[in-house]
Design an enzyme around this catalytic site. Sequence first.
Site, PDB file in Angstrom:
ATOM      1  CG  HIS A 142      33.191  20.833  37.626  1.00  0.00           C
ATOM      2  ND1 HIS A 142      32.130  21.432  38.288  1.00  0.00           N
ATOM      3  CD2 HIS A 142      33.055  19.498  37.852  1.00  0.00           C
ATOM      4  CE1 HIS A 142      31.399  20.500  38.885  1.00  0.00           C
ATOM      5  NE2 HIS A 142      31.945  19.321  38.635  1.00  0.00           N
ATOM      6  N   PRO A 143      37.520  21.296  35.186  1.00  0.00           N
ATOM      7  CG  PRO A 143      39.428  20.043  34.644  1.00  0.00           C
ATOM      8  CD  PRO A 143      38.281  20.099  35.614  1.00  0.00           C
TER       9      PRO A 143
END
Length: 534
Positions: A461-462
């Site tokens: 989930h960057p």
Amino acid sequence: MIVGAGSAGCVLANRLSEDADVSVLLLEAGGADWNPWIHVPVGYFKTMHNPATDWCYLTEPDPGLNGRQLQWPRGKVLGGSSSLNGLLYIRGQKEDYDGWAAAGNQGWDYASVLPYFMKSECQERGADDFHGVDGPLKVSDLRLRREIAERFINAARAAGIPENPDVNGAHQEGVGYFQQTSWKGFRCSTAKAFLRPALSRPNLTLIKRAHCQRLLLRGKRVVGVEYRQGGELHQVHARREVLLSSGAIGSPQILQCSGIGERQHLNSVGVECQHELPGVGQNLQDHLQIRLVFKTRCRTLNDEVRHPLKRLAVGTQYLLTRTGPLTLAASQVYVFTRSQPQLERPDIQFHMQPLSADKPAEGVHPFSAFTSSVCQLRPSSRGSIRIVSPDASVYPLIQPGYLSTEEDCRVAIDAIKLARRIAAQQPLAEVITEEYVPGAAWQSDEQLLEAARQYSQTIYHPTSTCRMGKDARAVVDDQLRVHGLDGLRVVDASIMPTIVSGNTNAPTIMIAEKAADLIKQARGDEWNGQAALA
């Protein structure tokens, strides 16, 4: 001109090309989504870490993880990471978006963004105050139920966590089954939902395997893009705007390769600074999951898929009925809860998987087990994306900065304790034979923190590397226009001021839906202004 046909870019291409008077060019560095494993929900086991479909990024050694490097999959195919992800549909918490607005980002409060979530959604359960049924993105219930998942849900309830059948409804807190972006046993990526229906429009052009090298600037205006295709460089100019939708890694990399970023850093890698924006590539945030594995005397999916004949049976079931283990999303059961009871809202999330493995590509463990993975929803640790070369084909340095604050370390310890408390409740405890990872020997707070450093992984989930805001280190304004430049917006997960409290794909699609309306509104205002002058 849209750079990137991923989770956001496909939405933009569809919505902007609805206007027949607008021509849209969509550039995608990857190829077509022809790989059949893309469309089978559990196919992420085959497409992640596959260089044909995945950029296969690798982080720098991270001090917070005892110097470990993590693989960071990102989609290199139409649909981007929506073609590789775990299919889980989570929007986050109302307070996330209200916090964005409170920081000065007008129009990004929950009441303003909820209509865009609903606009994109075709909800299997039907329409209500929180869900839509007219959008192209299929959202459906899981087509798989297993005993160990039911036991986990009941154990969470016994631990004091309420059951919540709709995590995207009135409130997020609770335990229940995930919904996923799939339909009748097939993945519903943004390429399938948004792009494919729009490709027949004469005003939309798609160019695949077009790897953006840099943006073209004329003074303080972005006028086009230079991209590489088949070993040759091409330049194309935009009549109106360039929309950068290359993700939390790709978008800051392209900006930096174009001379947009921190001057000292750019000069140090041989890039002339064209426009100083020190926040580009900074403020990186990600969800770090701590994975606990429990052996059981109850059968799990490990037993169903580890032998060749059983895998054959699973494949046959899927081909005939579109049901069974091949329809599995990344997890079956969610828990959103508080690491400490005095907190105002959930700060941790569980992903419960009815299977276990050291690494998915290596296959499941040779024993019955399940995984209880827990992550902090709003980490205070920050990382960065920094280029090392003017050449956009050279991967940037990814420095996540995991577990680098006292707060994050404390939450990690509390999260492991809560995972064990759930496992100790009936009817789950009666089928657990052993805590396999990290193991019962890890007991003190110091040991639990060490376990978090040793047994954690990214949950992919960057976000937040081109942060939206008004301060000197923000990259875009609340219209997603890059500060100080004309003709350029960033539209993807990188613009999140702070990471949302949950999985990030649905919010990224929402961002693109809202951006499309912002762009249409700006065009309408321009036309009205010209008419008034005439």
